[in-house]
Design a protein around this motif. Structure first.
Motif, mmCIF file in Angstrom:
data_model
loop_
_atom_site.group_PDB
_atom_site.id
_atom_site.type_symbol
_atom_site.label_atom_id
_atom_site.label_comp_id
_atom_site.label_asym_id
_atom_site.label_seq_id
_atom_site.Cartn_x
_atom_site.Cartn_y
_atom_site.Cartn_z
ATOM 1 N N UNK A 139 53.120 47.110 38.582
ATOM 2 C CA UNK A 139 52.702 46.467 39.988
ATOM 3 C C UNK A 139 51.177 46.158 39.891
ATOM 4 N N UNK A 140 50.511 47.103 39.517
ATOM 5 C CA UNK A 140 48.881 47.017 39.587
ATOM 6 C C UNK A 140 48.567 45.766 38.725
ATOM 7 N N UNK A 141 49.264 45.788 37.544
ATOM 8 C CA UNK A 141 48.862 44.581 36.568
ATOM 9 C C UNK A 141 49.280 43.351 37.236
ATOM 10 N N UNK A 142 50.435 43.104 37.904
ATOM 11 C CA UNK A 142 50.871 42.002 38.416
ATOM 12 C C UNK A 142 50.030 41.434 39.483
ATOM 13 N N UNK A 143 49.324 42.303 40.339
ATOM 14 C CA UNK A 143 48.660 41.965 41.471
ATOM 15 C C UNK A 143 47.064 41.585 40.700
ATOM 16 N N UNK A 144 46.610 42.171 39.861
ATOM 17 C CA UNK A 144 45.260 41.950 39.240
ATOM 18 C C UNK A 144 45.473 40.580 38.543
ATOM 19 N N UNK A 145 46.721 40.112 37.929
ATOM 20 C CA UNK A 145 46.994 38.995 37.259
ATOM 21 C C UNK A 145 47.464 37.775 38.218
ATOM 22 N N UNK A 146 47.426 37.959 39.475
ATOM 23 C CA UNK A 146 48.225 36.967 40.291
ATOM 24 C C UNK A 146 47.003 36.019 40.841
ATOM 25 N N UNK A 147 45.665 36.190 40.622
ATOM 26 C CA UNK A 147 44.679 35.328 41.125
ATOM 27 C C UNK A 147 44.878 35.387 42.776
ATOM 28 N N UNK A 148 44.679 36.529 43.287
ATOM 29 C CA UNK A 148 44.780 36.519 44.704
ATOM 30 C C UNK A 148 43.507 36.656 45.361
ATOM 31 N N UNK A 149 43.139 36.247 46.708
ATOM 32 C CA UNK A 149 41.814 36.556 46.914
ATOM 33 C C UNK A 149 41.409 38.023 46.775
ATOM 34 N N UNK A 150 40.228 38.573 46.929
ATOM 35 C CA UNK A 150 40.067 39.756 46.527
ATOM 36 C C UNK A 150 40.228 40.854 47.633
ATOM 37 N N UNK A 151 40.328 40.221 48.989
ATOM 38 C CA UNK A 151 40.850 41.149 50.008
ATOM 39 C C UNK A 151 42.161 41.489 49.888
ATOM 40 N N UNK A 152 42.995 40.376 49.650
ATOM 41 C CA UNK A 152 44.469 40.604 49.636
ATOM 42 C C UNK A 152 44.966 41.323 48.447
ATOM 43 N N UNK A 153 44.016 41.186 47.354
ATOM 44 C CA UNK A 153 44.442 42.129 46.038
ATOM 45 C C UNK A 153 44.114 43.433 46.505
ATOM 46 N N UNK A 154 43.160 43.854 47.180
ATOM 47 C CA UNK A 154 42.646 45.046 47.536
ATOM 48 C C UNK A 154 43.654 45.617 48.298
ATOM 49 N N UNK A 155 44.192 44.907 49.459
ATOM 50 C CA UNK A 155 45.341 45.414 50.479
ATOM 51 C C UNK A 155 46.450 46.103 49.612
#
Length: 235
Positions: free
Chosen positions: A109-125
């Motif tokens: 899950x964490x790898x997918x979130x890190x590689x998704x190119x999301x906004x930093x705030x969304x990625x942190x949430x």
């Protein structure tokens, strides 16, 4: 302004036990039945944290119409939490209990979130959700397991009242037209609470159903039945 009905004050609340204290006349207590209730509650006093629970129950009984459901809901949840804490082996707090499996899935899950190119705030949430509570068993699931464990089944009207218990606490409006339905739902929450206490402690095999017309005495495992449909109502 329209005059609203006065639903009573704390000193006017009738002293109505969860179950009849006599086999014959509801107004006459019998020694052996009172002794059973008192001894059963005393035996589970610490397990169910009755010291704080009794205050929660009193606050629910004294609460105004528009907030009583929230107080009864909180008292029920406190009672359930106390029971689950006293029997931790019966209630898994995590959905995936195998730590190795969860660690592998969490890393994915964490790898997918890190590689998704999301906004930093969304990625942190999203990251915080995965690392903090994603694997926690939802309270609703634990509640259902707890009721099943002690042998309590909620009827349709009880389950509906349970789902709506936090409407007032979350800002839901209660107008004059909804006062009576709110009071009826509060009665159901009180009955759920009574049934749980009676079943866990073994204080009585029966409970007092003051929701149903006629105020029936039912077996503690028997849910409150749904009322018959109004004449002309759609099936």
């Amino acid at each position: 302004m329209p005059r609203t009905q006065n639903y009573g004050q704390a000193p006017e609340i009738p002293a109505l036990p969860p179950a009849f204290l006599g086999n014959g006349n509801a107004l006459i207590a019998e020694q052996q039945i009172v002794a059973r209730v008192a001894n059963a509650v005393y035996a589970h006093y610490h397990e169910l944290r009755f010291n704080s629970f009794s205050w929660a129950y009193w606050h629910a009984m004294c609460a105004p119409v528009h907030m009583a459901a929230g107080h009864f809901g909180a008292a029920i949840e406190a009672l359930q939490n106390a029971y689950m804490k006293a029997h931790p082996a019966k209630f898994a707090k995590t959905l995936i209990t195998d730590k190795a499996k969860w660690t592998h899935l969490k890393e994915a899950f964490l790898k997918a979130i890190a590689e998704a190119g999301l906004e930093p705030t969304v990625s942190t949430i999203l990251t915080n959700k995965v690392t903090s509570n994603l694997n926690q068993t939802p309270p609703s699931v634990l509640s259902e397991k707890m009721l099943a464990e002690i042998g309590i089944t909620l009827g349709r009207v009880e389950a509906a009242a349970w789902k709506r218990r936090n409407v007032a606490a979350h800002g839901g409006e209660v107008d004059l037209d909804s006062v009576i339905p709110t009071i009826m739902e509060t009665k159901l929450l009180k009955i759920i609470l009574h049934r749980i206490v009676l079943k866990i402690t073994g204080a009585s095999d029966r409970y007092y159903d003051d929701y149903t017309v006629g105020h029936a005495i039912r077996n503690v495992t028997e849910p409150v039945p749904s009322p018959p449909p109004a004449p002309g109502a759609a099936p």
